[in-house]
Write an enzyme that holds these catalytic residues in place. Structure first.
Site, PDB file in Angstrom:
ATOM      1  N   HIS A 183      58.534  84.706 -59.942  1.00 30.41           N
ATOM      2  CA  HIS A 183      58.486  85.152 -61.334  1.00 30.41           C
ATOM      3  C   HIS A 183      58.830  86.637 -61.432  1.00 30.41           C
ATOM      4  CE1 HIS A 183      55.897  81.552 -61.476  1.00 30.41           C
ATOM      5  NE2 HIS A 183      56.310  81.433 -62.714  1.00 30.41           N
ATOM      6  N   ASP A 255      63.679  75.606 -61.968  1.00 31.68           N
ATOM      7  CA  ASP A 255      62.511  76.358 -62.407  1.00 31.68           C
ATOM      8  C   ASP A 255      62.973  77.251 -63.556  1.00 31.68           C
ATOM      9  OD1 ASP A 255      59.922  77.276 -62.489  1.00 31.68           O
ATOM     10  OD2 ASP A 255      59.838  77.840 -60.374  1.00 31.68           O
TER      11      ASP A 255
END
Length: 466
Positions: A183, A255
């Site tokens: 992230h 993702d």
């Protein structure tokens, strides 16, 4: 093919999120123009009644689209975002080590999702957590042994899909040996090829053979496979290995492309084009997609086809695989189910905890106990879900401790720099019989390790401590 048809194909590969508790007009209009899917996050939820109304709103506009969530059970939960999951999570299930229990837990999750009309679950986590200090996987994994993780991945997939909800094994080709959070950065896995074949790839191969509906890519560079490209952008990883060597036939889902590991340098539209060209079929755009961002991604894909940087045949293949996934797992809805029968009992959950000799002595002390929890920021995948004993309402602030009272200090991610150690020493110096409790993956030093922080695990933990 006309530009309108290409645009509709492109929309058939996209899965945005959105801000708010009702569907925005731009999202509903996008369904009319071919949008394939939408992903719901914890921030879209204020109650189950509101969630049911939201899902009904989405389903009325697009009965056949994919409606997805990340409902792993355990620490990563969306349906139970407000209170914590009623399931213990993968690490505890792996330690119980009964594939029937794992399948039942997944099936219960599937029935909860299906009752809302949700037909795609971005779970299970099939990563082998081989790095104790991994900041983003940890207790989301079934364990550090690849054969063990593969068995439970298959059980979870079969249990979920038996309930009529598509599973998505993640994060291919394996995020368990990383020390960075994708992230926030672009992690690199440096393991040799033979290790990857015997460890990282094994659960995904098992999931593919078990008929998992989809597999999610990871934004990591696996140097022995493709040293130049993150897996999400790598034809070697997605086509040669996942399709060719592992024989996966389902949909490849990325993702979230708003993560730094994917779009931090090039932006989301360029990341979307690169992912499709590499072999991805359905693109998760991000949790806070705006109308402008969605249009930018859509226009970027259409432009790439016009320019020849994205072959039309690849876009057609991606849209077809995504549509097949939706067709194979049509949405159903009905009354919410009571899944309590499929949740391991508190005693069974407690049997998976690690206890030191110091913890045994502390527990044998009949003195009244107090539980103090140190707030620890979670990774983005977990979000702001209530966790640990604090989620049960049973903790007290440090300032309210009685003189000499025995104390359990609770945290997660207890690395060497965590403040729990200094506080424990200070409390001991002040005369408190003090132990430390790790609610995450063990990193050494804690007296009790619960291998999870969900409401189910935390309730069992509090029964032990008090």
């Amino acid at each position: 093919m006309s530009p309108v048809d290409v645009r509709r194909l492109a929309a058939g590969t996209l899965m945005p999120g959105f801000v708010g508790t009702t569907a925005p007009d731009w999202l509903l209009d996008a369904f009319d123009d071919g949008l394939a899917a939408v992903c719901l996050f914890g921030t879209n939820l204020v109650s189950w009644d509101q969630l049911a109304a939201l899902c009904t709103q989405l389903r009325r506009r697009s009965p056949h689209a994919l409606l997805s969530v990340d409902e792993e059970g355990g620490d990563v939960t969306r349906l139970h975002y407000l209170a914590g999951s009623n399931q213990p999570g993968n690490a505890v299930l792996g330690r119980i080590d009964d594939v029937h229990v794992t399948a039942a837990a997944a099936s219960a999750i599937g029935m909860e999702l299906a009752a809302f009309g949700i037909n795609l679950n971005l779970a299970p986590d099939a990563d082998v957590n081989s790095a104790d200090e991994n900041p983003v996987i940890g207790v989301r994994s079934f364990g550090a042994d690849p054969v063990h993780a593969a068995r439970h991945t298959v059980a979870w997939v079969e249990g979920l899909q038996l309930a009529g909800v598509a599973a998505c094994a993640k994060h291919f080709p394996g995020h368990g040996d990383t020390h960075d959070d994708s992230h926030l950065a672009l992690p690199r896995v440096k393991a040799p090829l033979q290790t990857l074949l015997e460890r990282e790839l094994l659960p995904f191969k098992a999931a593919a053979m078990a008929g998992v509906g989809s597999i999610m890519t990871s934004h990591i560079v696996v140097e022995a496979l493709d040293p130049a490209n993150p897996a999400t952008f790598s034809p070697i990883v997605l086509q040669d290995i996942l399709r060719g060597q592992l024989g996966f036939k389902g949909a490849v889902i990325t993702d979230a492309l708003d993560m730094v590991g994917a779009s931090g340098v090039i932006g989301i539209p360029a990341a979307a084009v690169r992912a499709l060209a590499a072999g991805a079929d359905l693109l998760c755009i991000g949790s806070e997609t705006t109308a402008r961002q969605y249009q930018d991604v859509l226009e970027g894909v259409v432009a790439a086809v016009a320019e020849g940087t994205l072959p039309l045949a690849r876009l057609q293949d991606a849209a077809a695989r995504t549509a097949k996934l939706a067709g194979d797992f049509p949405a159903h809805s009905g009354a919410a189910v009571n899944s309590s029968a499929a949740i391991p009992a508190a005693a069974e959950i407690r049997s998976t905890f690690d206890l030191s000799a110091t913890a045994d002595t502390w527990l044998a002390d009949p003195s009244p106990a107090a539980v103090v929890q140190l707030e620890t920021q979670a990774n983005f995948a977990v979000g702001t879900v209530p966790w640990g004993p604090a989620a049960t309402g049973g903790t007290v602030p440090q300032e309210s401790l009685n003189p000499g009272q025995k104390v359990a200090l609770v945290g997660r991610g207890l690395d060497a720099d965590h403040p729990v150690w200094a506080l424990a020493q200070a409390l001991r110096s002040a005369g408190h019989n003090t132990i430390t409790v790790e609610c995450g993956w063990p990193r050494g030093g804690a007296d009790i390790v619960s291998y999870g922080a969900s409401l189910a695990v935390s309730t069992a933990l509090m029964e032990l401590l008090l």
